[in-house]
Every structure is written in C-alpha cells, then in structure tokens.
Design an enzyme around this catalytic site. Structure first.
Site, PDB file in Angstrom:
ATOM      1  N   CYS A   1       0.820  -1.217   0.000  1.00  0.00           N
ATOM      2  CA  CYS A   1       0.000   0.000   0.000  1.00  0.00           C
ATOM      3  C   CYS A   1       0.855   1.268   0.000  1.00  0.00           C
ATOM      4  O   CYS A   1       0.546   2.255  -0.677  1.00  0.00           O
ATOM      5  CB  CYS A   1      -0.941   0.007   1.198  1.00  0.00           C
ATOM      6  SG  CYS A   1      -0.108  -0.079   2.806  1.00  0.00           S
TER       7      CYS A   1
ATOM      8  N   HIS B   1      -2.007   1.073   7.069  1.00  0.00           N
ATOM      9  CA  HIS B   1      -2.315   1.184   5.642  1.00  0.00           C
ATOM     10  C   HIS B   1      -2.051   2.605   5.154  1.00  0.00           C
ATOM     11  O   HIS B   1      -2.279   3.571   5.884  1.00  0.00           O
ATOM     12  CB  HIS B   1      -3.784   0.822   5.416  1.00  0.00           C
ATOM     13  CG  HIS B   1      -4.187   0.687   3.981  1.00  0.00           C
ATOM     14  ND1 HIS B   1      -3.551  -0.156   3.097  1.00  0.00           N
ATOM     15  CD2 HIS B   1      -5.172   1.296   3.268  1.00  0.00           C
ATOM     16  CE1 HIS B   1      -4.140  -0.072   1.910  1.00  0.00           C
ATOM     17  NE2 HIS B   1      -5.111   0.803   1.984  1.00  0.00           N
TER      18      HIS B   1
ATOM     19  N   ASN C   1      -8.014   4.732  -2.633  1.00  0.00           N
ATOM     20  CA  ASN C   1      -7.437   3.520  -2.068  1.00  0.00           C
ATOM     21  C   ASN C   1      -6.774   2.711  -3.174  1.00  0.00           C
ATOM     22  O   ASN C   1      -6.781   3.105  -4.338  1.00  0.00           O
ATOM     23  CB  ASN C   1      -8.530   2.703  -1.359  1.00  0.00           C
ATOM     24  CG  ASN C   1      -7.966   1.806  -0.274  1.00  0.00           C
ATOM     25  OD1 ASN C   1      -6.763   1.595  -0.163  1.00  0.00           O
ATOM     26  ND2 ASN C   1      -8.844   1.252   0.537  1.00  0.00           N
TER      27      ASN C   1
END
Length: 441
Positions: free
Chosen positions: A73, A365, A386
C-alpha cells in the site's frame, strides 16, 4: 500476599450469571449479535446520511489501482500521487506506474539490509530484542513513504506496461515465506562466520553470493526489471506517442517534475512528545537514500498542510489505521460508524495516545487524499483514493469523516512550503532515534 493471583470462584461465576439474567434486553441483544456479528449489529445507519460523496475541493483522477493480496500500500500510494501528475500533463487519464518494478528492488534492498544488520549484531544473543526483531521480520513487502522515495531516486520508475504484475507480485505470501526462510538460514551462517572471526572480505563475498541467489529468486517471482524499454501510448486525444530505448531513471527525470527532498512526513503520534523530530533507522534500508523520519505535531497541522497541497492540485499520501471504524465494502471511514460501546454497555473508548502505546492503534495502511469538503472554513469530510480495486467503496474511492482523520490518521506527506513556522523549526532539530518496535514502525 498471594503472588500467584486469584482464580474465578464458583461464587464469582454465579454473580456474573445473576447480573446477566436481570435484564431481558441482554438476551435480545445477544441473539442479534450472535446472528449478525458485532459490526452489523452496532452499525449506525443514520451516520451514513452525513457522508454524502460531494466535495468542495476535488482532484481529477482516473481508474483505481489494485494491490491485490500484497502489503504494498505504501508504494501504491506513493506512485498514485505521482501518476496523477503524468496523467494531467500528458493527457493520459488512466496511466499507472509499475509497482512491481519498484517492489522488486524493495525486496532486494531489504535483503541486503538484513545481511548487513545480521553482521553488525552478530555478537548479540538471539534472545536480544533487536536480534529477535531482525529475524522475525527479515524481508516483507511492507514499508514507509521514505522507502518509496529512496527506491524511485535510485532506480527510477517505469510504466506498468514495461513490467506488469505477476502472480507473486499480486499475492506475495509465498515468495515472502520462501525469502524469509532463506534469509534466516543465511543469517545463521553469517553470525557463525563473525563469531569464528572470518575476515571482512569473506563476509562481503558470502553476502554477495547470498544476494545473487536472492536476485534469481526475485526474477523467478516478479520478472526481471528492464534496464531499458520502449514506451508507446495514445493520449486522451487519441494522439500516438513513442519513446524508445529509455532507462527507468531517464523516464523519471524526463516525465516527472518531482523532488522528494521537497516533502516531509508530518506525524500526529501523541504517545510521543510533540514538536520533535523522530527517526526510524531500522527501516531506512537504502543507506544513501531518504531516511525514515517523522516531524511530530498537532493534528491541525496535518489537516492544514493537506488542504494547502490539495488546493495546489496535488494528492497527499497518508498513513492510517484503516481497520478501525471502517466499512471496507461501502468505503466508509468514520468514528461514528459503529456504536460498540452502546451495544455492549461498556466504555470502549481509548484516546489516540493510549491506542498507540498499547498496540491497539497502528499505522496499518497508506492511501492518498484527493479531495476535501470544507464548510464555513472547516473540513467535514475527505475523499480517499485507495488501492484495493474498484469493488470497494465508490469505484475504489473511500469517504473519510473529519473525526476519523483526528482519531486514525497518523502521517501525511506534504511539501515543506506549506508548513507553518513552528512545524518548520522541527525539521532543524536533532532527530530522536526510535527502536524497531516503536508504535510508528
């Protein structure tokens, strides 16, 4: 004094049972929780009405990226903030950089760092916390923004077409397990060589042999990174372009107006002293590259600098605890989403500092902020890009309440030019070195 403690007695248990049985409501709630789970039963449907997906300031973005079953991520978020610049300048709306390319070198650099660290700590026993931490996490796919910056500066970038994803880049568990086993085995031998008094030349030769083997394993898993490549594309106006025989570093310098030295990581970690600069040496695995540092300040500074950068048309990388108070499917991040304290009739609130210091909160994250809704000068909600594909949220985009930002956002990457005078002074302070197991690690 009984040093062994006291067990629950039959009298205690009978009291617990009596207290529970006093209320018929307990049985009703228990049936609901047992049937539907804690999250669904405690979800506040009314809260969703407050989070309309409309933003007063919103960047133009393209299709969402997808890290699949990997922990990349931090790298996706970094390359996502960069790719929007290319997409806008060259009119290629859905342009994407190759995460696999930089991931390859990430794992290779981490292996080198592991070997170097093993040699440096070889005199310490395996029971030492530093050594144990080193062998517990020899090489995985997690990372920090500064790691991504160091990788890009050293190796450049390539478009996704030049090094596409593979089975192993999208699902990293198998290669991570094999690499971890190899590195641990190699680490044992390097420690043995050090204790036997082997020369530095032998240690270096052995390390390089191990790295050659790691390189081969990574090529098997991810493919070999291109030394040069041809890039051809059609822009949104259907015009054709081709750039031939270009290196990854040349591609980065030619197509991106990007200087990582212009940026800083602002953190809000109230379990650490504010207005201090912190450094995490254990995760700065490219020695000549950008080091992992945090300028720790108040949450309002993170918000104001983020808004300033958005107003200038640039997305903002941020690190958060995405698993807390979130609905993955709907793409909602809100501290008011679940009423778990009300459901169980117990106080489950922990402040941000206590969550970090106890391990309840973590930087789990990284994503990118690409919009904000400002009402009467105050941010009320944020638009988040995202990297979980378009099946979650609204075609991959999440909505974050301002209160969730307060509670669960720990880092933002912003240009230094947006810092106020007080936060700018933090950057000139001597960095406080953190241990590998720090709450910000």
């Amino acid at each position: 004094m009984n040093t062994k403690g006291r067990d629950i007695s039959e009298k205690d248990l009978a009291k617990f049972q009596r207290e529970y049985g006093k209320s018929k409501t307990n049985r009703v709630v228990a049936r609901a929780v047992q049937k539907n789970g804690i999250a669904s039963t405690s979800e506040d449907y009314e809260m969703q009405k407050k989070l309309a997906r409309v933003f007063s300031l919103e960047l133009e973005t393209g299709n969402i990226s997808n890290q699949k079953n990997s922990g990349r991520c931090w790298l996706f978020a970094t390359l996502n903030t960069m790719r929007h610049q290319f997409a806008s300048k060259y009119k290629v709306k859905d342009f994407e950089l190759s995460e696999n390319y930089n991931s390859f070198y990430d794992r290779l650099e981490k292996a080198n760092h592991f070997y170097e660290s093993v040699i440096r700590t070889a005199a310490l026993p395996f029971s030492d916390r530093t050594v144990k931490n080193l062998f517990d996490f020899p090489d995985d796919d997690g990372g920090q923004w500064a790691n991504a910056a160091a990788l890009v500066e050293k190796y450049g970038v390539v478009p996704k077409s030049a090094m596409p994803e593979t089975f192993n880049s999208e699902k990293t568990s198998e290669i991570s397990a094999v690499l971890a086993r190899k590195l641990r085995k190699d680490g044992i031998l390097l420690r043995k060589f050090v204790t036997e008094g082997k020369s530095s030349e032998i240690l270096e030769t052995t390390k390089n042999k191990f790295l050659t083997e790691v390189y081969r394993m990574l090529v098997y898993a991810f493919g070999e990174p291109p030394a040069k490549f041809d890039y051809e594309y059609r822009n949104d106006d259907k015009k054709y372009f081709i750039d031939q025989n270009i290196t990854p570093k040349e591609f980065f310098k030619k197509y991106f107006e990007w200087n990582f030295a212009d940026y800083v990581c602002l953190s809000n970690a109230p379990d650490h002293k504010l207005n201090e600069l912190y450094e995490l040496p254990s995760q700065s695995y490219i020695h000549s590259g950008m080091q992992v540092t945090f300028a720790n300040t108040i949450i309002d500074s993170l918000k104001s600098t983020t808004i300033a950068q958005l107003k200038d048309g640039e997305a903002v990388w941020f690190g958060s605890d995405v698993g807390k108070d979130s609905d993955r499917k709907l793409g909602i991040l809100s501290s008011e989403l679940y009423k778990k304290s009300e459901l169980f009739d117990v106080d489950l609130k922990l402040d941000k500092a206590d969550r970090l210091s106890t391990g309840d909160g973590t930087v789990s994250h990284a994503m990118a902020i690409v919009g904000v809704d400002i009402v009467e000068g105050v941010p009320v909600k944020w638009k988040v890009e995202n990297s979980w594909g378009d099946k979650y949220g609204e075609k991959g985009y999440f909505i974050m309440s301002d209160d969730w930002f307060d509670q669960h956002v720990y880092e933002v990457i912003v240009k230094k030019q947006y810092l106020n005078e007080s936060d700018s002074k933090i950057l000139s302070k001597q960095a406080i070195k953190m241990e590998p197991w720090d709450s910000l690690a």
